[in-house]
Design a protein around this motif. Sequence first.
Motif, PDB file in Angstrom:
ATOM      1  N   GLY A 185       0.816  -1.216   0.000  1.00 26.07           N
ATOM      2  CA  GLY A 185       0.000   0.000   0.000  1.00 26.07           C
ATOM      3  C   GLY A 185       0.839   1.251   0.000  1.00 26.07           C
ATOM      4  N   ARG A 186       1.934   1.229   0.772  1.00 28.76           N
ATOM      5  CA  ARG A 186       2.824   2.402   0.824  1.00 28.76           C
ATOM      6  C   ARG A 186       3.455   2.660  -0.533  1.00 28.76           C
ATOM      7  NH1 ARG A 186       6.610   5.172   4.225  1.00 28.76           N
ATOM      8  NH2 ARG A 186       7.217   6.895   2.887  1.00 28.76           N
ATOM      9  N   LEU A 187       3.922   1.598  -1.195  1.00 36.49           N
ATOM     10  CA  LEU A 187       4.531   1.763  -2.513  1.00 36.49           C
ATOM     11  C   LEU A 187       3.517   2.267  -3.530  1.00 36.49           C
ATOM     12  CD1 LEU A 187       6.855  -1.360  -2.752  1.00 36.49           C
ATOM     13  CD2 LEU A 187       7.463   0.986  -2.138  1.00 36.49           C
ATOM     14  N   GLU A 188       2.312   1.712  -3.485  1.00 40.39           N
ATOM     15  CA  GLU A 188       1.276   2.164  -4.418  1.00 40.39           C
ATOM     16  C   GLU A 188       0.913   3.619  -4.168  1.00 40.39           C
ATOM     17  OE1 GLU A 188      -1.722  -0.843  -3.879  1.00 40.39           O
ATOM     18  OE2 GLU A 188      -0.927  -2.036  -5.540  1.00 40.39           O
ATOM     19  N   SER A 189       0.947   4.049  -2.914  1.00 49.83           N
ATOM     20  CA  SER A 189       0.648   5.459  -2.619  1.00 49.83           C
ATOM     21  C   SER A 189       1.740   6.382  -3.152  1.00 49.83           C
ATOM     22  CB  SER A 189       0.466   5.673  -1.116  1.00 49.83           C
ATOM     23  OG  SER A 189       1.698   5.602  -0.439  1.00 49.83           O
ATOM     24  N   GLU A 190       2.920   5.839  -3.406  1.00 46.66           N
ATOM     25  CA  GLU A 190       4.027   6.603  -3.986  1.00 46.66           C
ATOM     26  C   GLU A 190       4.095   6.404  -5.506  1.00 46.66           C
ATOM     27  OE1 GLU A 190       6.233   8.596  -2.393  1.00 46.66           O
ATOM     28  OE2 GLU A 190       5.476   8.220  -0.378  1.00 46.66           O
ATOM     29  N   ILE A 212      12.208   3.717   0.210  1.00 44.92           N
ATOM     30  CA  ILE A 212      10.968   3.813   1.001  1.00 44.92           C
ATOM     31  C   ILE A 212      10.972   2.762   2.101  1.00 44.92           C
ATOM     32  CG2 ILE A 212       8.457   3.457   0.893  1.00 44.92           C
ATOM     33  CD1 ILE A 212       8.623   4.809  -1.932  1.00 44.92           C
ATOM     34  N   ALA A 259      11.026   3.365   6.186  1.00 45.64           N
ATOM     35  CA  ALA A 259      10.009   2.761   7.047  1.00 45.64           C
ATOM     36  C   ALA A 259      10.658   1.897   8.129  1.00 45.64           C
ATOM     37  CB  ALA A 259       9.041   1.926   6.210  1.00 45.64           C
ATOM     38  N   ARG A 294      10.444   2.413  12.158  1.00 46.87           N
ATOM     39  CA  ARG A 294       9.976   1.337  13.032  1.00 46.87           C
ATOM     40  C   ARG A 294      10.970   1.074  14.148  1.00 46.87           C
ATOM     41  NH1 ARG A 294      11.010  -3.545  14.286  1.00 46.87           N
ATOM     42  NH2 ARG A 294      12.643  -3.789  12.743  1.00 46.87           N
TER      43      ARG A 294
END
Length: 120
Positions: free
Chosen positions: A2-7, A47, A51, A55
């Motif tokens: 999801g994070r990659l797709e948001s980028e 990315i 992350a 974390r």
Amino acid sequence: MGRLESEDIECWLQDENTVTINPIWTNAVGGIKLLVAKQDFSRAYEIFREAENNRKQAIECPKCKGHNIELVSTPRKASNWITAIFTYSFAGFAMAVDKVNHCFDCGNEFANSNETNDPA
């Protein structure tokens, strides 16, 4: 993913259905793999590094206050071994394990702060 797709990095999962349908095959197929196009690899890698650093900074060892911590599997509890013997004898399933945070600076193991389990 999801994070990659948001980028705006196109990505997809490999072996997701195999592992979801038959979890005992996870090690045989190497788990679920996140794939990205070659031209997006460097950006995706940065990315993930960002992350991971965020974390690690969010988790602190209660013993030494270090941040060199990873989530690891541990089969140490007696209930895990009893379950393993029972399921192997009657069903052939893999042994249940607990996930704990392991500090690589002092060797301390502790549960996640958002979990209610006792540390192993």
